[in-house]
Scaffold this active site. Sequence first.
Site, short mmCIF file in Angstrom:
data_model
loop_
_atom_site.label_atom_id
_atom_site.label_comp_id
_atom_site.label_asym_id
_atom_site.label_seq_id
_atom_site.Cartn_x
_atom_site.Cartn_y
_atom_site.Cartn_z
N TYR A 8 14.04 13.82 -29.47
CA TYR A 8 14.90 12.80 -28.85
C TYR A 8 15.83 12.14 -29.87
O TYR A 8 16.26 11.02 -29.69
CB TYR A 8 14.04 11.70 -28.20
CG TYR A 8 13.27 12.09 -26.96
CD1 TYR A 8 13.04 13.42 -26.63
CD2 TYR A 8 12.78 11.12 -26.11
CE1 TYR A 8 12.32 13.77 -25.50
CE2 TYR A 8 12.06 11.45 -24.97
CZ TYR A 8 11.83 12.78 -24.67
OH TYR A 8 11.11 13.11 -23.55
N LYS A 10 3.28 22.30 -32.81
CA LYS A 10 3.69 23.58 -32.23
C LYS A 10 4.32 24.39 -33.34
O LYS A 10 5.39 24.98 -33.21
CB LYS A 10 4.68 23.33 -31.08
CG LYS A 10 4.99 24.55 -30.22
CD LYS A 10 3.80 25.09 -29.44
CE LYS A 10 4.15 26.43 -28.82
NZ LYS A 10 2.99 27.09 -28.16
N ASP A 64 0.30 23.33 -26.16
CA ASP A 64 -0.06 23.98 -24.89
C ASP A 64 -1.58 23.98 -24.71
O ASP A 64 -2.09 23.66 -23.63
CB ASP A 64 0.54 25.40 -24.80
CG ASP A 64 0.45 26.19 -26.11
OD1 ASP A 64 0.04 25.60 -27.14
OD2 ASP A 64 0.79 27.38 -26.10
N ASP A 106 5.33 12.54 -24.78
CA ASP A 106 5.87 12.09 -23.49
C ASP A 106 5.19 12.86 -22.37
O ASP A 106 4.70 12.29 -21.38
CB ASP A 106 7.39 12.31 -23.47
CG ASP A 106 8.02 11.78 -22.19
OD1 ASP A 106 7.48 10.84 -21.59
OD2 ASP A 106 9.07 12.32 -21.79
N ASP A 125 2.01 11.51 -19.52
CA ASP A 125 2.03 11.53 -18.05
C ASP A 125 0.79 12.26 -17.53
O ASP A 125 0.17 11.83 -16.55
CB ASP A 125 3.29 12.23 -17.51
CG ASP A 125 4.46 11.27 -17.31
OD1 ASP A 125 4.56 10.28 -18.05
OD2 ASP A 125 5.29 11.51 -16.39
MN MN Z 1 7.91 9.79 -19.82
#
Ligand code: MN
Length: 366
Positions: free
Chosen positions: A138, A189, A222, A246, A250
Amino acid sequence: MSSHKIAVIGGDGIGPEVVEAGVKVLEALAAVEPGLAFDFRRFDWGSDYYRRNGRMMPQDGLTQIEGFDAIYFGSVGDPNLPDDITLWGLRLAICQGFDQYANVRPTRLLPGLTGPLRPELGKQIDWVIVRENSEGEYAGVGGRAHRGLPIEVGMDVAVFTRTGIERIARFACDLAMSRPRKLLTVVTKSNAQRHGMVLWDEVVREVVRDHPGLTVDWMLVDAMTQRMVNKPGSIDTVLATNLHADILSDLAAALGGSLGIGSTSNMDPSRNRPSMFEPIHGSAFDITGKGVANPLGAFWTASLMLDHLGEPAAARRLMVAIETVTDRGEYLSPDLGGVANTAEVTAAVIAALSGANSTSSSGLPG
Ligand code: MN
Ligand code: NAD
């Protein structure tokens, strides 16, 4: 009695609905908690502000809020505006402008809730996810060229710096050491992303060396998703990059019962600038204006804010009130399988506040 100065930015969609519910709860808490007081100031920034002014917040927006003790934030995102405009114009502008580099997301299965996992697995969820919040995927570095042509290109460059990795790794190691299990899982990763993520691994490994007594394990992102589902009890504190965390958070919120419960702090650990507290969910267009948004994520977030403001007793009291309501199960919103609306859940938590003063915690040290 000192009054905490809070900048309240409801933003878009259900953001203002849950944040105003949160302000009500904090005011009720101040009425019963000795010495606790707030000075709330509202800022009407967001997509409606954008439609009137052509920007998500005023040019000097950061200056207007930099003197506050904390920012209590709802969400941004509007069905009629591009998400990258709304997100970068307000939420990321604050996170990055104030260098809130540590995004912290606790998850527990609150009493009385079941969540999608088998009960014996769901009960094992007690995690804190630490998200690098200033760079990585980001960073905002990249570009578009040759618009509309067959050779059009769009690029986002993930930026990892030694300074950025080192400071978030220190924060995560310290947080993990402050929790009973002293267990940190580092998500990476570096099999596929062979530059930035390899640097991530190297720098985190150096920081870990300074923390004897900390147990550390490493996961590819993953594989981490399946471990969260299949072996939730093997996880305590998690460190991951901006994008990975992020997504994982969730998932964590959903495993804890609903996206409507998840809470976040965007911290500037140096405390040079105000930190920002928000539920993890977004604007939720599908339920905006219906009065049924689950406000518990915004309340849990308020508890994190209280811890940050140096009010651990009030933070605990709020958390106990939230847990009393989930445990009774009488006033749950539809996302948790109940029929209560936002106002009813809010009233139930306020009622529980008067009785609540025992032991529970927001998941973070003060
Ligand atoms: Mn989010
Ligand atoms: P979302 O979190 O808004 O909604 C996902 C689903 O979860 C929806 O079905 C929604 O109804 C449900 N949900 C979310 N919060 C809830 C709550 N409190 N109570 C009950 N149900 C709830 O995610 P999305 O649909 O991907 O995004 C919608 C908009 O929000 C987009 O514009 C996105 O960019 C923005 N967004 C903003 C933030 C933020 O400001 N921090 C975070 C995520 C998404």
